[in-house]
Design an enzyme around this catalytic site. Structure first.
Site, PDB file in Angstrom:
ATOM      1  N   LYS A   1     -47.715  23.162 -63.420  1.00  0.00           N
ATOM      2  CA  LYS A   1     -48.295  21.810 -63.312  1.00  0.00           C
ATOM      3  C   LYS A   1     -49.788  21.856 -63.632  1.00  0.00           C
ATOM      4  CE  LYS A   1     -48.619  17.867 -60.105  1.00  0.00           C
ATOM      5  NZ  LYS A   1     -48.279  17.342 -58.768  1.00  0.00           N
TER       6      LYS A   1
ATOM      7  N   SER B   1     -44.756  14.212 -53.846  1.00  0.00           N
ATOM      8  CA  SER B   1     -44.821  14.417 -55.295  1.00  0.00           C
ATOM      9  C   SER B   1     -44.047  15.608 -55.822  1.00  0.00           C
ATOM     10  CB  SER B   1     -46.295  14.538 -55.729  1.00  0.00           C
ATOM     11  OG  SER B   1     -46.929  13.281 -55.655  1.00  0.00           O
TER      12      SER B   1
ATOM     13  N   SER C   1     -46.023  12.752 -58.462  1.00  0.00           N
ATOM     14  CA  SER C   1     -46.861  13.046 -59.610  1.00  0.00           C
ATOM     15  C   SER C   1     -46.368  14.207 -60.468  1.00  0.00           C
ATOM     16  CB  SER C   1     -48.285  13.377 -59.127  1.00  0.00           C
ATOM     17  OG  SER C   1     -48.314  14.574 -58.352  1.00  0.00           O
TER      18      SER C   1
END
Length: 493
Positions: A78, A183, A159
């Site tokens: 990420k 998230s 997210s």
């Protein structure tokens, strides 16, 4: 031979050790998959050369008999994790082009364990969002499609949308995610994969670009529960460089995995039956309880009376912490600098932040600054911290009656991109089931429980006591075995 991209972490690790394939063959297969699926926009930066480099090292280690825990396994990272020499922008314009001279603790652990890196995964900007529509680098698209003939592109959740989309599309066997209010878990539910948020402090936050420091926690996003256990074993551990890191032993979660829940009590919190809950979510919840009962657990009703205050509490505390954390991005030291002709220092600050932050980030900074301002601090932020303590106490009382909790992960299946982008409140409600455990710092996992009437994945959430990742993953495994869900979407791109 099985398509290498269909294998998860355990399958790649074990097959590589058995000599079924080389690590380079694995890296080349996943590099090809990433390139072929560029339409999903799951990656901001691809690093095929790093995946190959780690693979060649793994092949040499195998020949030398010095294999590591993740030798032969390439991962997606990420974009919130700082990676040395590779752009780490938190999907923002203000950090576009920033290449850290250091590595985050979590990625250091993964790479030291032999893992390779396929690239940096797209996400909501600064981890602020529930649909991956706030990224400066464009929306991430879910690999799933509805079976009703509609072809609207769907959100992969947020997210960690790039992470969820890439794992579901078999672009990587696993990915790192971060969870502030859901998230990891919500995008996992939307894309039919496993998302594990460990106890706050299990994984170091050093080198993870901060959103809300008292809430942010790294965790794995994988094809199944065993892979989550393998990843978490490597990612966890005490870090003296992180003041919030827990100095506790890291168990071998994979070795201890068991779906036998005899003697366990699973609580069903009545407050999670929210108004207007879709019937299919309620039915999934009931089926989840049946699955756990079949695994030997006793199902009990419990109460978490302050649940209704969790979302407003979160959306005061998280923006307040974001307001403080994001004040460092001012155009002075690194990142974007906007310097209009004749501008003074204050003008530069304003121009840089106006150009560098997206609308959702600005919204949360403004909310956070307001609730921290003189005259409002006690009325909002202090009160929210008091309510947070009451939410923690609710969970502590619940543990007197049960060992784990079962809830839905999200209030719906994935929605179409654009459906909620003009309604921030509706978007925030996506976190209604995940925020309470985040405020309490508890471990929680989302596992696929089934499909809705349009063929989209639905997730079930297990919440556990502090440091009981084992219990959480064991219950997740019990659901996984009984739901019979195989992670992965049909290829349309």
């Amino acid at each position: 031979m099985t398509d290498l991209t269909d294998l998860g972490v355990a399958g790649l690790r074990d097959g590589f050790r058995a000599g079924d394939f080389t690590a380079r063959e694995v890296a080349e297969a996943f590099n090809g998959a990433v390139e072929a699926a560029s339409q999903l926009n799951a990656f901001i930066v691809t690093t095929p050369e790093k995946a190959i480099e780690a693979a060649d090292a793994a092949d040499k280690d195998r020949d030398a008999g010095t294999l590591k825990p993740l030798s032969g396994v390439p991962l997606g990272i990420k974009d919130l994790f700082c990676t040395k020499g590779v752009q780490s922008a938190a999907a923002s314009h203000i950090l576009e082009g920033f290449t850290p001279p250091y590595e985050s603790t979590v990625t250091t652990k993964l790479f030291d364990a032999g893992a390779g890196m396929l690239g940096k995964l797209n996400m909501d900007q600064f981890a602020m969002g529930s649909s991956n529509e706030t990224s400066f680098f464009g929306d991430v698209i879910s690999p799933w499609r509805r079976n009703d003939g509609g072809n609207a592109p769907l959100t992969p959740g947020g997210s960690s949308g790039g992470s969820s989309s890439s794992v579901a599309a078999h672009l990587c066997p696993a990915a790192t995610g971060t969870d502030t209010g859901g998230s990891i878990r919500q995008p996992a539910a939307f894309t039919g994969i496993v998302g594990m948020k460990p106890t706050y402090g299990r994984c170091s936050r050093l080198g993870i670009i901060a959103f809300a420091s008292s809430l942010d926690q790294a965790g794995p996003m994988t094809r199944d529960v065993r892979d989550a256990a393998i990843m978490l074993n490597v990612m966890s551990g005490y870090d003296p460089g992180d003041a919030t890191s827990l100095d506790v032993a890291v168990p071998d979660w994979e070795a201890a995995l068991s779906s036998d829940l005899k003697g366990k009590k699973i609580g069903i919190p009545k407050e999670y039956r929210v108004d207007n809950m879709p019937g299919e979510i309620d039915e999934l919840w009931r089926k989840g309880a049946d699955m756990l009962r079949d695994a030997g657990a006793e199902i009990v009703d419990i109460s978490l009376p302050h649940t209704k205050y969790a979302l407003p509490t979160y959306y005061i505390i998280a923006p307040a912490e974001a307001s403080a954390n994001l004040s460092r991005y001012d155009g002075v030291r690194y990142g974007l600098r906007e310097l209009p002709e004749g501008a003074n220092l204050q003008d530069m600050y304003a121009a840089t932040r106006a150009a560098g932050f997206g609308d959702e980030v600005k919204r949360r900074i403004m909310i956070g600054t307001y609730v921290l301002s003189a005259g409002y601090y006690d009325a909002y932020f202090t009160k929210a911290q008091k309510v947070r303590s009451l939410i923690v106490q609710d969970f502590e009382k619940a543990w007197e009656e049960c060992d784990l909790l079962l809830t839905p992960t999200a209030p719906s299946a994935a929605f179409a991109l654009g459906d909620l982008s003009d309604d921030p409140i509706a978007m925030y409600l996506n976190d209604v089931f995940t925020v309470p455990s985040s405020l309490a710092g508890l471990p929680a996992i989302s596992v696929p429980g089934g499909l809705d009437e349009k063929g989209l994945p639905l997730g079930l959430q297990i919440i556990g006591k502090p440091l009981d990742e084992q219990g959480v993953m064991d219950a997740g495994l019990a659901i996984e075995e009984r739901a019979g869900f195989v992670a992965g979407a049909e290829k349309w791109w």
